[in-house]
Design a protein around this motif. Structure first.
Motif, PDB file in Angstrom:
ATOM      1  N   TYR A  22       0.831  -1.201   0.000  1.00  0.00           N
ATOM      2  CA  TYR A  22       0.000   0.000   0.000  1.00  0.00           C
ATOM      3  C   TYR A  22       0.867   1.254   0.000  1.00  0.00           C
ATOM      4  O   TYR A  22       2.016   1.250   0.440  1.00  0.00           O
ATOM      5  CB  TYR A  22      -0.949   0.013   1.196  1.00  0.00           C
ATOM      6  CG  TYR A  22      -0.279  -0.001   2.554  1.00  0.00           C
ATOM      7  CD1 TYR A  22      -0.094   1.182   3.274  1.00  0.00           C
ATOM      8  CD2 TYR A  22       0.177  -1.190   3.129  1.00  0.00           C
ATOM      9  CE1 TYR A  22       0.514   1.185   4.524  1.00  0.00           C
ATOM     10  CE2 TYR A  22       0.780  -1.197   4.377  1.00  0.00           C
ATOM     11  CZ  TYR A  22       0.946  -0.015   5.067  1.00  0.00           C
ATOM     12  OH  TYR A  22       1.553  -0.015   6.292  1.00  0.00           O
ATOM     13  N   ARG A  23       0.266   2.331  -0.512  1.00  0.00           N
ATOM     14  CA  ARG A  23       0.969   3.615  -0.611  1.00  0.00           C
ATOM     15  C   ARG A  23       1.008   4.307   0.744  1.00  0.00           C
ATOM     16  O   ARG A  23       0.061   4.216   1.529  1.00  0.00           O
ATOM     17  CB  ARG A  23       0.266   4.521  -1.636  1.00  0.00           C
ATOM     18  CG  ARG A  23       0.437   4.065  -3.086  1.00  0.00           C
ATOM     19  CD  ARG A  23      -0.209   5.057  -4.048  1.00  0.00           C
ATOM     20  NE  ARG A  23      -1.677   4.981  -3.932  1.00  0.00           N
ATOM     21  CZ  ARG A  23      -2.431   4.180  -4.651  1.00  0.00           C
ATOM     22  NH1 ARG A  23      -1.870   3.375  -5.542  1.00  0.00           N
ATOM     23  NH2 ARG A  23      -3.744   4.164  -4.495  1.00  0.00           N
ATOM     24  N   LEU A  24       2.098   5.016   0.991  1.00  0.00           N
ATOM     25  CA  LEU A  24       2.256   5.795   2.210  1.00  0.00           C
ATOM     26  C   LEU A  24       1.985   7.262   1.925  1.00  0.00           C
ATOM     27  O   LEU A  24       2.607   7.845   1.024  1.00  0.00           O
ATOM     28  CB  LEU A  24       3.670   5.627   2.773  1.00  0.00           C
ATOM     29  CG  LEU A  24       4.054   4.209   3.223  1.00  0.00           C
ATOM     30  CD1 LEU A  24       5.534   4.140   3.534  1.00  0.00           C
ATOM     31  CD2 LEU A  24       3.225   3.806   4.441  1.00  0.00           C
ATOM     32  N   HIS A  25       1.053   7.860   2.659  1.00  0.00           N
ATOM     33  CA  HIS A  25       0.733   9.288   2.517  1.00  0.00           C
ATOM     34  C   HIS A  25       0.489   9.646   1.061  1.00  0.00           C
ATOM     35  O   HIS A  25       1.177  10.491   0.477  1.00  0.00           O
ATOM     36  CB  HIS A  25       1.853  10.148   3.091  1.00  0.00           C
ATOM     37  CG  HIS A  25       2.079   9.939   4.553  1.00  0.00           C
ATOM     38  ND1 HIS A  25       1.248  10.446   5.512  1.00  0.00           N
ATOM     39  CD2 HIS A  25       3.043   9.239   5.212  1.00  0.00           C
ATOM     40  CE1 HIS A  25       1.694  10.089   6.709  1.00  0.00           C
ATOM     41  NE2 HIS A  25       2.779   9.347   6.560  1.00  0.00           N
ATOM     42  N   ASP A  26      -0.497   8.966   0.491  1.00  0.00           N
ATOM     43  CA  ASP A  26      -0.899   9.239  -0.904  1.00  0.00           C
ATOM     44  C   ASP A  26       0.240   9.042  -1.888  1.00  0.00           C
ATOM     45  O   ASP A  26       0.272   9.666  -2.951  1.00  0.00           O
ATOM     46  CB  ASP A  26      -1.456  10.659  -1.042  1.00  0.00           C
ATOM     47  CG  ASP A  26      -2.717  10.858  -0.211  1.00  0.00           C
ATOM     48  OD1 ASP A  26      -3.511   9.905  -0.132  1.00  0.00           O
ATOM     49  OD2 ASP A  26      -2.878  11.943   0.365  1.00  0.00           O
ATOM     50  N   GLY A  27       1.193   8.194  -1.536  1.00  0.00           N
ATOM     51  CA  GLY A  27       2.277   7.900  -2.452  1.00  0.00           C
ATOM     52  C   GLY A  27       3.464   8.822  -2.346  1.00  0.00           C
ATOM     53  O   GLY A  27       4.487   8.608  -3.016  1.00  0.00           O
ATOM     54  N   ASP A  28       3.369   9.850  -1.501  1.00  0.00           N
ATOM     55  CA  ASP A  28       4.484  10.794  -1.388  1.00  0.00           C
ATOM     56  C   ASP A  28       5.736  10.127  -0.827  1.00  0.00           C
ATOM     57  O   ASP A  28       6.860  10.586  -1.064  1.00  0.00           O
ATOM     58  CB  ASP A  28       4.092  11.971  -0.493  1.00  0.00           C
ATOM     59  CG  ASP A  28       3.018  12.839  -1.130  1.00  0.00           C
ATOM     60  OD1 ASP A  28       2.869  12.753  -2.370  1.00  0.00           O
ATOM     61  OD2 ASP A  28       2.341  13.585  -0.395  1.00  0.00           O
ATOM     62  N   PHE A  29       5.545   9.053  -0.033  1.00  0.00           N
ATOM     63  CA  PHE A  29       6.679   8.367   0.579  1.00  0.00           C
ATOM     64  C   PHE A  29       6.815   6.940   0.063  1.00  0.00           C
ATOM     65  O   PHE A  29       7.336   6.063   0.752  1.00  0.00           O
ATOM     66  CB  PHE A  29       6.524   8.367   2.104  1.00  0.00           C
ATOM     67  CG  PHE A  29       6.538   9.736   2.703  1.00  0.00           C
ATOM     68  CD1 PHE A  29       7.735  10.376   2.984  1.00  0.00           C
ATOM     69  CD2 PHE A  29       5.355  10.410   2.951  1.00  0.00           C
ATOM     70  CE1 PHE A  29       7.746  11.652   3.522  1.00  0.00           C
ATOM     71  CE2 PHE A  29       5.358  11.686   3.492  1.00  0.00           C
ATOM     72  CZ  PHE A  29       6.561  12.316   3.777  1.00  0.00           C
ATOM     73  N   GLY A  30       6.362   6.700  -1.166  1.00  0.00           N
ATOM     74  CA  GLY A  30       6.479   5.384  -1.751  1.00  0.00           C
ATOM     75  C   GLY A  30       5.441   4.427  -1.218  1.00  0.00           C
ATOM     76  O   GLY A  30       4.339   4.813  -0.821  1.00  0.00           O
ATOM     77  N   ALA A  31       5.801   3.132  -1.184  1.00  0.00           N
ATOM     78  CA  ALA A  31       4.882   2.084  -0.748  1.00  0.00           C
ATOM     79  C   ALA A  31       5.601   1.130   0.201  1.00  0.00           C
ATOM     80  O   ALA A  31       6.828   1.089   0.258  1.00  0.00           O
ATOM     81  CB  ALA A  31       4.334   1.319  -1.954  1.00  0.00           C
TER      82      ALA A  31
END
Length: 326
Positions: A22-31
């Motif tokens: 799953y993505r972290l913080h809308d993808g800002d920090f990768g997955a």
């Protein structure tokens, strides 16, 4: 991994072991990934109980990159035999006898584990003859003939019991295991400390609920009958609010196990995390004695307890059931 889809039926995965990316913080920090049991999936939220213990991980469905069901950990017959060999010393009967690889145990009827035959290996004679000897051994002691059957070690035993008219299996129980280091990590600093004693005091015994009713006079003899045993207690303002029993034993493989049993929390003190807290205290005690792994037994219908133990890092190792000749 399977990609999330509107057609994916969450009910096909809930209750199973999965890995979720799953993505972290809308993808800002990768997955990142979480591996564990999918406890629920509803209202756009997935809740995963990690294999390694700790708090549940909540994942928004919109952040899921991929999800895949994965097999439970592979457990061999040798693994089962090794753990059960350690467990028989953790809850040791007052009288024992070997019939080849079968261990006969008697303790005046107090607890199923201490009054049943454990078929760890080949009995050294035809199974039908061995069962007949088991029946005689228990009848001579005025006890109900009984087997505690680890699955699948009893695959050749069950048909013989069926043919001799033994009733169907009962009390199916899961054996769950976790690294001791994972179990000890659940200690709660805000809760009263866990004390571990060599013998149970009166308050401990009062908190122990034996399914057979009132404790017989020889119950303490069974409870303390292990080479290294500890009775954990948590007191709050002078009131016993939680108890548990631990036994440290060695398996034939050399692995040192902590066996956890008799976990009880007073009704007035529930929903405070005391069950996890006292298990953690026992794990810390056992770690000081060199234990690397912990096991416990929980009946199959008791899903609430299973969920509590999964949050501590416990996963299913195998199961066993009882057969009793009435």
């Amino acid at each position: 991994m399977r990609q999330p889809s509107a057609k994916l039926d969450p009910s096909a995965l809930v209750g199973r072991r999965v890995v979720v990316r799953y993505r972290l913080h809308d993808g800002d920090f990768g997955a990142t990934d979480v591996l564990g049991m999918l406890e629920s999936w509803s209202g756009g939220l997935l809740r995963v109980v990690p294999d390694r213990g700790g708090d549940r991980v909540d994942v928004a469905e919109s952040d899921v990159v991929a999800i895949k069901a994965i097999p439970a950990r592979t457990v061999t017959r040798r693994d089962i035999r090794d753990l059960e060999a350690a467990a028989v010393h953790g809850w040791r009967a007052l009288e024992t006898a070997w019939l080849g690889g079968w261990l006969l145990r008697a303790s005046g009827g107090f607890t199923g584990r201490a009054n049943s035959c454990m078929p760890l290996d080949d009995p050294g004679l035809p199974v039908t003859d061995a069962v007949a000897q088991v029946e005689r051994w228990y009848r001579e002691r005025e006890l109900v003939p009984a087997f505690q059957v680890p699955e699948p070690l009893g695959v050749t035993l069950s048909p013989v019991l069926d043919a001799r008219g033994w009733p169907p299996l009962e009390d199916r129980t899961l054996v769950m295991t976790a690294p001791v280091d994972d179990a000890r990590a659940a200690a709660r600093a805000e809760l009263p400390p866990v004390r571990v004693d060599d013998r149970p005091d009166d308050a401990w015994l009062a908190g122990y609920h034996y399914r057979g009713g009132e404790l017989p006079a020889h119950a303490i003899d069974v409870l303390v009958n292990a080479s290294t045993v500890g009775f954990a207690s948590v007191d709050d303002d002078g009131v016993r609010v939680a108890i548990a029993r631990g036994a440290v034993t060695d398996a034939p493989s050399g692995r040192r196990w902590l066996g956890i049993a008799a976990v009880e929390v007073a009704p007035s003190a529930r929903r405070r995390g005391l069950g996890s807290h006292i298990v953690s205290g026992l794990a810390a005690w056992a770690a000081g004695l060199g234990a690397q792994e912990a096991y416990l037994q929980v009946t199959e219908p008791n899903t609430a307890a299973q969920m509590t133990y999964r949050r501590l890092g416990f996963v299913e190792h195998h199961a066993y059931h009882y057969r009793r000749l009435r």
